[in-house]
Design an enzyme around this catalytic site. Structure first.
Site, PDB file in Angstrom:
ATOM      1  N   MET A 285       0.451  -1.760   0.068  1.00  0.00           N
ATOM      2  CA  MET A 285      -0.026  -0.060   0.094  1.00  0.00           C
ATOM      3  C   MET A 285       0.893   0.995   0.224  1.00  0.00           C
ATOM      4  SD  MET A 285       0.329  -1.886   3.054  1.00  0.00           S
ATOM      5  CE  MET A 285      -1.421  -2.761   2.988  1.00  0.00           C
ATOM      6  N   TYR A 286       1.989   1.646   0.151  1.00  0.00           N
ATOM      7  CA  TYR A 286       2.892   2.348   0.075  1.00  0.00           C
ATOM      8  C   TYR A 286       3.018   3.163  -1.189  1.00  0.00           C
ATOM      9  CZ  TYR A 286       4.822   1.089   4.792  1.00  0.00           C
ATOM     10  OH  TYR A 286       4.538   0.266   5.734  1.00  0.00           O
TER      11      TYR A 286
END
Length: 322
Positions: A52-53
């Site tokens: 998700m970064y």
């Protein structure tokens, strides 16, 4: 760089874990490459990332700059989407494609969620390990009871057990001292720490009573103003403690964490190369038991019972465990 056993895995990881959340955001690929190279040269072998970064861009950049370096690293990433079995098994394939890796060393559940089903989750994590896509599995932000419950399921079924727990911990956020750190000591659970500097407060980035910089996180994160107001006196004492020892406050904050025998590694987030060496240097600062106790007592943040007695937290539990 010092190293510590990673729980029961037989692996040794650096006490400083390189956090890559800024790769692809504030940090472009050339700078990320320089950061990774310098970290490896300094002895850092533990790398933390997540799908998700930056919407997967972080993993993509990390995959590109890890080419030719993979065997030197212990790489952790996290489940994306949800915590259902399908998300667990599909997220690993997507992460491996972005990372250009055949496997990760550690695959983590990022957050427990309402309605999660631990048995299908543990079955899916075991399938990931059995398929050779992750060597070990763990979690982030699990309370001690859920960690134990999940591993009891794994034990009954002969599945891969959770070997680590990743949590926020610092001189102010100390709830993990009650159950999680004693559990880690008793069961050899690897503990990795994020938010070690309390979003920059323990690094001296923000000062009690001073206006917040217009381009800082303090403008949008209400916790920063609340912490500065509540712990202003303690932060002043903390700054004096560091100054008297000729140390940067951030070094002292990290040294306090690494003094705990329950802490395996501290995650250091780096957005530019100049930020790396100070964090590496911080790992060489050692505190005495008296200094550790003095710092712990500065902040009125240890969890206590309503009856007024000190809750039996880290110090007492570790003594009981020997």
């Amino acid at each position: 760089m010092d190293y510590a056993p990673f729980g029961t895995t037989g692996e040794q990881v650096s006490r400083l874990c390189l956090g890559t959340m800024m790769f692809g955001g504030r940090t472009d690929k050339p700078e990320a490459d320089r950061i990774l190279g310098s970290a490896i040269e300094a002895g850092v072998n533990f790398i933390d990332t997540a799908a998700m970064y930056c919407d997967g861009l972080t993993e993509t950049i990390l995959g590109e700059i890890c080419q030719g370096r993979r065997e030197q690293l212990f790489v952790a990433t996290k489940v994306h989407k949800g915590v259902d079995a399908a998300s667990i098994t599909s997220s690993i394939d997507e992460s491996l494609a972005r990372l250009r890796m055949e496997y990760v060393d550690l695959y983590l559940i990022h957050w427990p969620r309402q309605g999660m089903q631990p048995e299908p989750m543990m079955r899916a994590l075991n399938e990931v390990v059995q398929a050779g896509k992750a060597r070990f599995v763990g979690c982030c932000n699990y309370p001690a009871w859920l960690f134990a419950h999940s591993n009891a399921i794994a034990e009954r079924n002969g599945w891969a057990r959770l070997v680590s727990n990743q949590l926020p911990y610092n001189l102010v956020e100390r709830g993990v001292e009650i159950e999680i750190l004693p559990q880690a000591r008793a069961e050899q659970v690897a503990i990795t720490i994020y938010r070690p500097l309390l979003i920059g407060i323990l690094a001296g980035k923000y000062q009690p009573g001073a206006p917040l910089a217009t381009d800082s996180r303090g403008e949008t994160d209400a916790r920063i103003s609340a912490w500065l107001e509540r712990y202003g006196a303690a932060l002043a004492g903390f700054a004096r403690f560091a100054e008297e020892r000729g140390a940067h406050p951030a070094h002292v904050a990290l040294a306090w964490l690494l003094h705990s025998p329950a802490v395996t590694s501290v995650i250091g987030g780096v957005s530019r190369l100049s930020q790396l060496q100070p964090q590496i240097d911080a790992c060489s600062l050692a505190l005495s038991d008296d200094e550790y106790a003095q710092l712990s007592a500065l902040f009125d943040s240890a969890v206590k019972e309503e009856a007024g007695g000190a809750f039996p937290g880290l110090r007492r539990e570790l003594q009981l465990l020997g």
